[in-house]
Motif scaffolding. Structure first.
Motif, PDB file in Angstrom:
ATOM      1  N   GLN A  55       1.010  -1.163   0.075  1.00  0.00           N
ATOM      2  CA  GLN A  55       0.075   0.000   0.021  1.00  0.00           C
ATOM      3  C   GLN A  55       0.960   1.037  -0.190  1.00  0.00           C
ATOM      4  O   GLN A  55       0.615   2.135  -0.795  1.00  0.00           O
ATOM      5  N   ASN A  56       1.838   1.219   0.557  1.00  0.00           N
ATOM      6  CA  ASN A  56       3.091   2.502   0.995  1.00  0.00           C
ATOM      7  C   ASN A  56       3.581   2.555  -0.382  1.00  0.00           C
ATOM      8  O   ASN A  56       3.520   3.757  -0.660  1.00  0.00           O
ATOM      9  N   ILE A  57       3.874   1.514  -1.079  1.00  0.00           N
ATOM     10  CA  ILE A  57       4.768   1.641  -2.112  1.00  0.00           C
ATOM     11  C   ILE A  57       3.954   2.274  -3.527  1.00  0.00           C
ATOM     12  O   ILE A  57       4.391   3.187  -4.221  1.00  0.00           O
ATOM     13  N   THR A  58       2.718   1.616  -3.558  1.00  0.00           N
ATOM     14  CA  THR A  58       1.924   1.797  -4.662  1.00  0.00           C
ATOM     15  C   THR A  58       1.395   3.208  -4.585  1.00  0.00           C
ATOM     16  O   THR A  58       1.037   3.773  -5.523  1.00  0.00           O
ATOM     17  N   ASN A  59       0.916   3.910  -3.188  1.00  0.00           N
ATOM     18  CA  ASN A  59       0.547   5.119  -3.122  1.00  0.00           C
ATOM     19  C   ASN A  59       1.547   6.118  -3.517  1.00  0.00           C
ATOM     20  O   ASN A  59       1.439   7.027  -4.304  1.00  0.00           O
ATOM     21  N   CYS A  60       2.871   5.738  -3.359  1.00  0.00           N
ATOM     22  CA  CYS A  60       3.998   6.676  -4.074  1.00  0.00           C
ATOM     23  C   CYS A  60       4.014   6.820  -5.555  1.00  0.00           C
ATOM     24  O   CYS A  60       4.142   7.604  -6.199  1.00  0.00           O
ATOM     25  N   PHE A  61       3.827   5.575  -6.083  1.00  0.00           N
ATOM     26  CA  PHE A  61       3.797   5.258  -7.685  1.00  0.00           C
ATOM     27  C   PHE A  61       2.463   6.323  -8.191  1.00  0.00           C
ATOM     28  O   PHE A  61       2.767   6.983  -9.234  1.00  0.00           O
ATOM     29  N   GLN A  62       1.411   6.149  -7.364  1.00  0.00           N
ATOM     30  CA  GLN A  62       0.260   6.717  -8.013  1.00  0.00           C
ATOM     31  C   GLN A  62       0.374   8.285  -7.828  1.00  0.00           C
ATOM     32  O   GLN A  62      -0.318   9.187  -8.506  1.00  0.00           O
ATOM     33  N   ASN A  63       1.092   8.675  -6.995  1.00  0.00           N
ATOM     34  CA  ASN A  63       1.566  10.461  -6.875  1.00  0.00           C
ATOM     35  C   ASN A  63       2.823  10.619  -7.238  1.00  0.00           C
ATOM     36  O   ASN A  63       3.428  11.940  -6.975  1.00  0.00           O
ATOM     37  N   LYS A  64       3.364   9.716  -8.238  1.00  0.00           N
ATOM     38  CA  LYS A  64       4.757  10.090  -8.739  1.00  0.00           C
ATOM     39  C   LYS A  64       5.940  10.394  -8.065  1.00  0.00           C
ATOM     40  O   LYS A  64       6.667  11.585  -8.320  1.00  0.00           O
ATOM     41  N   VAL A  65       5.962   9.719  -6.605  1.00  0.00           N
ATOM     42  CA  VAL A  65       6.998   9.985  -5.797  1.00  0.00           C
ATOM     43  C   VAL A  65       8.077   8.722  -6.000  1.00  0.00           C
ATOM     44  O   VAL A  65       7.464   7.753  -5.821  1.00  0.00           O
ATOM     45  N   PRO A  66       9.324   8.781  -6.353  1.00  0.00           N
ATOM     46  CA  PRO A  66      10.161   7.779  -6.415  1.00  0.00           C
ATOM     47  C   PRO A  66      10.036   7.038  -5.102  1.00  0.00           C
ATOM     48  O   PRO A  66      10.036   7.693  -4.012  1.00  0.00           O
ATOM     49  N   VAL A  67      10.174   5.767  -4.924  1.00  0.00           N
ATOM     50  CA  VAL A  67      10.200   5.016  -3.555  1.00  0.00           C
ATOM     51  C   VAL A  67      11.481   3.808  -3.651  1.00  0.00           C
ATOM     52  O   VAL A  67      11.596   3.211  -4.663  1.00  0.00           O
ATOM     53  N   ILE A  68      11.962   3.848  -2.399  1.00  0.00           N
ATOM     54  CA  ILE A  68      12.987   2.869  -2.069  1.00  0.00           C
ATOM     55  C   ILE A  68      12.125   2.129  -1.179  1.00  0.00           C
ATOM     56  O   ILE A  68      11.685   2.437  -0.205  1.00  0.00           O
ATOM     57  N   SER A  69      12.394   0.506  -1.311  1.00  0.00           N
ATOM     58  CA  SER A  69      11.580  -0.234  -0.188  1.00  0.00           C
ATOM     59  C   SER A  69      12.728  -1.120   0.180  1.00  0.00           C
ATOM     60  O   SER A  69      13.321  -1.740  -0.740  1.00  0.00           O
ATOM     61  N   GLY A  70      12.727  -1.308   1.366  1.00  0.00           N
ATOM     62  CA  GLY A  70      13.590  -2.399   2.148  1.00  0.00           C
ATOM     63  C   GLY A  70      12.923  -3.634   2.945  1.00  0.00           C
ATOM     64  O   GLY A  70      13.311  -4.351   3.564  1.00  0.00           O
ATOM     65  N   THR A  71      11.418  -3.171   2.967  1.00  0.00           N
ATOM     66  CA  THR A  71      10.708  -4.010   3.594  1.00  0.00           C
ATOM     67  C   THR A  71      10.676  -5.440   3.343  1.00  0.00           C
ATOM     68  O   THR A  71      10.656  -5.637   2.015  1.00  0.00           O
ATOM     69  N   THR A  72      10.760  -6.288   4.114  1.00  0.00           N
ATOM     70  CA  THR A  72      10.681  -7.953   3.717  1.00  0.00           C
ATOM     71  C   THR A  72       9.495  -8.399   4.109  1.00  0.00           C
ATOM     72  O   THR A  72       8.845  -7.873   4.650  1.00  0.00           O
ATOM     73  N   GLY A  73       9.369  -9.743   3.352  1.00  0.00           N
ATOM     74  CA  GLY A  73       8.113 -10.395   3.720  1.00  0.00           C
ATOM     75  C   GLY A  73       6.661 -10.129   3.047  1.00  0.00           C
ATOM     76  O   GLY A  73       5.741 -10.530   3.542  1.00  0.00           O
ATOM     77  N   TRP A  74       6.915  -9.292   1.927  1.00  0.00           N
ATOM     78  CA  TRP A  74       5.626  -8.904   1.231  1.00  0.00           C
ATOM     79  C   TRP A  74       5.774  -9.223  -0.444  1.00  0.00           C
ATOM     80  O   TRP A  74       4.970  -8.971  -1.146  1.00  0.00           O
ATOM     81  N   LEU A  75       6.840 -10.018  -0.688  1.00  0.00           N
ATOM     82  CA  LEU A  75       7.132 -10.107  -1.859  1.00  0.00           C
ATOM     83  C   LEU A  75       5.979 -10.900  -2.791  1.00  0.00           C
ATOM     84  O   LEU A  75       6.106 -11.031  -3.885  1.00  0.00           O
ATOM     85  N   GLU A  76       5.027 -11.661  -2.332  1.00  0.00           N
ATOM     86  CA  GLU A  76       4.121 -12.317  -3.223  1.00  0.00           C
ATOM     87  C   GLU A  76       3.166 -11.218  -4.009  1.00  0.00           C
ATOM     88  O   GLU A  76       2.652 -11.247  -4.688  1.00  0.00           O
ATOM     89  N   LYS A  77       3.468  -9.898  -3.450  1.00  0.00           N
ATOM     90  CA  LYS A  77       2.786  -8.967  -4.359  1.00  0.00           C
ATOM     91  C   LYS A  77       3.568  -7.976  -5.028  1.00  0.00           C
ATOM     92  O   LYS A  77       3.260  -6.894  -5.697  1.00  0.00           O
ATOM     93  N   TYR A  78       4.916  -8.513  -5.208  1.00  0.00           N
ATOM     94  CA  TYR A  78       5.861  -7.811  -5.811  1.00  0.00           C
ATOM     95  C   TYR A  78       5.614  -7.425  -7.396  1.00  0.00           C
ATOM     96  O   TYR A  78       5.699  -6.253  -7.773  1.00  0.00           O
ATOM     97  N   ASP A  79       5.204  -8.562  -7.935  1.00  0.00           N
ATOM     98  CA  ASP A  79       4.751  -8.297  -9.538  1.00  0.00           C
ATOM     99  C   ASP A  79       3.812  -7.295  -9.443  1.00  0.00           C
ATOM    100  O   ASP A  79       3.879  -6.567 -10.558  1.00  0.00           O
ATOM    101  N   ASP A  80       2.648  -7.378  -8.729  1.00  0.00           N
ATOM    102  CA  ASP A  80       1.613  -6.669  -8.667  1.00  0.00           C
ATOM    103  C   ASP A  80       1.957  -5.031  -8.641  1.00  0.00           C
ATOM    104  O   ASP A  80       1.638  -4.180  -9.298  1.00  0.00           O
ATOM    105  N   ALA A  81       2.932  -4.875  -7.792  1.00  0.00           N
ATOM    106  CA  ALA A  81       3.566  -3.665  -7.447  1.00  0.00           C
ATOM    107  C   ALA A  81       4.365  -3.122  -8.582  1.00  0.00           C
ATOM    108  O   ALA A  81       4.079  -1.883  -9.056  1.00  0.00           O
TER     109      ALA A  81
END
Ligand SMILES: NC(=O)C1=CN([C@@H]2O[C@H](COP(=O)(O)OP(=O)(O)OC[C@H]3O[C@@H](n4cnc5c(N)ncnc54)[C@H](O)[C@@H]3O)[C@@H](O)[C@H]2O)C=CC1
Ligand SMILES: O=C(O)C1=N[C@H](C(=O)O)C[C@H](O)C1
Length: 236
Positions: A55-81
């Motif tokens: 949710q945090n990462i895709t909100n950045c995309f929707q608002n055109k803010v570049p994003v770095i993510s180091g959070t682990t344990g969410w990668l089942e949604k990586y392709d969707d992101a």
């Protein structure tokens, strides 16, 4: 740079220190479910929790803010992101580990697994050790290391070793240990009847992860697309 910290826990606070030393400004700190306006930032750095990262990462995309993510344990949604990133011409770097040392270790691991692949007498296994507050197991770094071995050998998957698990021939066993205050240790072992070969990375603190994340954010500004730490560090 005006930085938004999505997640202000152990890593968020460490990143804040490094960012201020490098003369950046922290314009937003998010620690929970509160709503926030990401558009105040030039770049966002997400070190939150597995259930919040997408949710945090895709909100950045929707608002055109570049994003770095180091959070682990969410990668089942990586392709969707990534799909959302492309749809919005976003800018993104995910890494299971941002430290320079671990990114060199990733390359060393791939090289070693290529050499060991032909040697059937050696059995590969992995151990990761982290602090007791860690939510996920095995660590994201251990998964990346296992993927590096799978790419270069006949192993097909990894398996978290538990009391009840039985590891198959085509699997890489991973033992995850939780010990107070350990920032992150990863060991890869090739064991035969006559000897063992072991490579190990030990983080002495969280500083290396935090510095890598800030360097990645500095690098990403002004670029569009999906990148990795190999692009940032120009290694491998
Ligand atoms: N890629 C890397 O180099 C590294 C990755 N990590 C990963 O980073 C993540 C964070 O690690 P720590 O800082 O040690 O954990 P932490 O538990 O200290 O911090 C996580 C923070 O996220 C906050 N949070 C909860 N819901 C949120 C939401 N919806 N939005 C934003 N923040 C929210 C929590 O309040 C907490 O303060 C973990 O997934 C960990 O595995 C940790 C170190 C290095
Ligand atoms: O949770 C941590 O602390 C860490 N998480 C990352 C992981 O899961 O690999 C990176 C580092 O090892 C510390």
């Amino acid at each position: 740079m005006k930085i938004a910290l999505l997640g202000y826990g152990r890593m968020g606070k460490e990143i804040e220190k490094i960012a201020l030393q490098r003369r950046h400004e922290i314009v937003l700190k998010v620690s929970g479910e509160e709503s926030y306006d990401i558009s105040v930032a030039d770049v966002a750095i997400d070190f939150s929790i597995p259930s919040a990262a997408y949710q945090n990462i895709t909100n950045c995309f929707q608002n055109k803010v570049p994003v770095i993510s180091g959070t682990t344990g969410w990668l089942e949604k990586y392709d969707d992101a990534i799909a959302v990133c492309k749809e919005h011409s976003g800018s993104f770097i995910y890494a299971s580990n941002f430290s320079l040392g671990v990114n060199i270790f990733f390359e060393l691991n791939k090289h070693l697994s290529k050499m060991m692949n032909a040697l059937e007498d050696y059995k590969v296994s992995m151990e990761e050790i982290h602090h007791t507050k860690k939510l996920d197991a095995p660590s994201g770094t251990a998964i990346t290391l296992a993927e590096g071995i799978i790419e270069n050998s006949s192993k097909e998957k990894w398996q978290l070793e538990t009391e009840n698990s039985s590891v198959q021939q085509d699997e890489i066993p991973i033992v995850a240990k939780r010990i107070p205050d350990v920032p992150g240790t990863h060991v890869i072992n090739y064991d035969s009847e006559v000897d063992s070969i072991e490579i190990k990375h030990t983080a002495h603190s969280r500083k290396g992860f935090a510095l890598g994340a800030v360097v990645a954010a500095e690098w990403l500004i002004g670029k569009t697309g999906v990148y990795t730490m190999k692009d940032v560090l120009n290694i491998g």
